[in-house]
Write a protein that holds these residues in place. Structure first.
Motif, short mmCIF file in Angstrom:
data_model
loop_
_atom_site.label_atom_id
_atom_site.label_comp_id
_atom_site.label_asym_id
_atom_site.label_seq_id
_atom_site.Cartn_x
_atom_site.Cartn_y
_atom_site.Cartn_z
N ALA A 15 1.41 -0.88 0.33
CA ALA A 15 -0.05 -0.12 0.24
C ALA A 15 0.67 1.35 0.15
O ALA A 15 0.64 2.83 -0.59
CB ALA A 15 -1.23 -0.05 1.50
N GLY A 16 1.92 0.52 0.51
CA GLY A 16 3.05 2.51 0.42
C GLY A 16 3.56 2.23 -0.41
O GLY A 16 4.53 3.56 -1.20
N GLY A 17 3.53 1.97 -1.88
CA GLY A 17 4.56 1.63 -2.75
C GLY A 17 5.79 0.78 -3.09
O GLY A 17 6.38 0.89 -4.03
N ASN A 18 5.65 0.77 -2.00
CA ASN A 18 7.20 -0.35 -2.07
C ASN A 18 7.13 -1.56 -3.86
O ASN A 18 6.25 -2.76 -3.06
CB ASN A 18 7.85 -1.02 -0.90
CG ASN A 18 7.50 0.20 0.35
OD1 ASN A 18 8.78 1.12 0.50
ND2 ASN A 18 7.01 0.87 0.99
N VAL A 19 8.43 -2.01 -4.12
CA VAL A 19 7.70 -3.09 -4.94
C VAL A 19 8.35 -4.22 -4.38
O VAL A 19 9.01 -4.77 -3.13
CB VAL A 19 8.39 -2.56 -6.02
CG1 VAL A 19 8.66 -3.96 -6.67
CG2 VAL A 19 8.33 -1.36 -6.67
N LEU A 20 7.23 -5.55 -4.03
CA LEU A 20 7.65 -6.21 -3.34
C LEU A 20 8.64 -7.40 -4.71
O LEU A 20 8.74 -8.33 -3.44
CB LEU A 20 5.99 -7.51 -3.19
CG LEU A 20 5.73 -6.23 -2.00
CD1 LEU A 20 4.08 -6.65 -1.56
CD2 LEU A 20 6.11 -5.74 -0.84
N GLY A 21 7.84 -7.51 -6.16
CA GLY A 21 8.80 -8.63 -6.82
C GLY A 21 7.95 -8.34 -8.06
O GLY A 21 7.31 -7.25 -8.32
N VAL A 22 9.07 -8.30 -9.10
CA VAL A 22 8.65 -8.30 -10.47
C VAL A 22 8.77 -10.18 -11.03
O VAL A 22 9.88 -10.59 -10.57
CB VAL A 22 9.72 -7.02 -11.07
CG1 VAL A 22 9.21 -5.83 -10.30
CG2 VAL A 22 11.21 -7.71 -11.20
#
Length: 212
Positions: free
Chosen positions: A99-106
């Motif tokens: 929700a904070g915009g931190n990328v968790l994975g691609v």
């Protein structure tokens, strides 16, 4: 393993110099030659080919080090997928953010079916070592099927209007993609984007701390 710190043994440049070059390349839309041109301001002469090798060797390790120093990811995950053109072919870039915009994975893949969605769910859970409270996706059917199999107890909200966080998170990638004039292969895109997503706002001191 992500928990390992990068080893700079055998490199004649100090770890701080290597980490700073890697951080510059991934943090800003710079080419390897532009990083080379910036380093003399710090009294360092290094070739762009050396910078390229450093980024290939240490990019992911630096990104992992920065992630370890950030607060724990939130329990609301937003997932989305977009087209990327790689060597003239269209591929899919899957991305998860909190929700904070931190990328968790691609994840770069040729398809966007249920099997890939399942793989992506599991990949993000393994990487974060967490299970979300809620996942938010668009209405792609693959998400629903994968959700029921992988995390059936997690709330699933499906609406393109609720998923702006994930959609907006693609914008830095688009800008960098244009600056690099595209990616040459799916593997190269995966490696670059995995490191790029982890090296964003923190200062160079945080990157230097990854080898401590």
């Amino acid at each position: 393993m992500e928990s390992r710190s990068p080893s700079y043994k055998g490199h004649r440049y100090p770890a701080e110099v290597i980490s700073h070059c890697v951080w510059l390349y991934f943090r800003f839309p710079l080419s390897f030659r532009e990083v080379e041109e910036l380093m003399p301001q710090r009294g360092v002469l290094v070739s762009h080919e050396t910078v390229r090798r450093w980024c290939a060797t240490f990019g992911q390790a630096c990104a992992n080090g920065l992630r370890r120093r950030r607060p724990r990811s939130g329990d609301e995950w937003h997932l989305d997928e977009v087209f990327v053109r790689i060597n003239g072919e269209l591929k899919y870039l899957w991305r998860a953010v909190d929700a904070g915009g931190n990328v968790l994975g691609v994840l770069v893949q040729s398809r966007r079916g249920e099997a890939v969605a399942r793989r992506f769910f599991r990949r993000v859970m393994k990487k974060t070592r967490a299970v979300p409270r809620v996942v938010v996706t668009d209405k792609l059917r693959s998400y629903g099927a994968a959700h029921r199999e992988v995390m059936p107890c997690v709330e699933h909200r499906r609406s393109k209007y609720l998923n702006n966080r994930a959609e907006n998170s693609h914008q830095p990638t688009r800008r960098r993609e244009r600056a690099m004039k595209g990616f040459r292969s799916a593997g190269a895109a995966q490696r670059f984007l995995s490191a790029f997503s982890g090296i964003s706002g923190p200062c160079p001191a945080a990157v230097r701390g990854t080898h401590a």
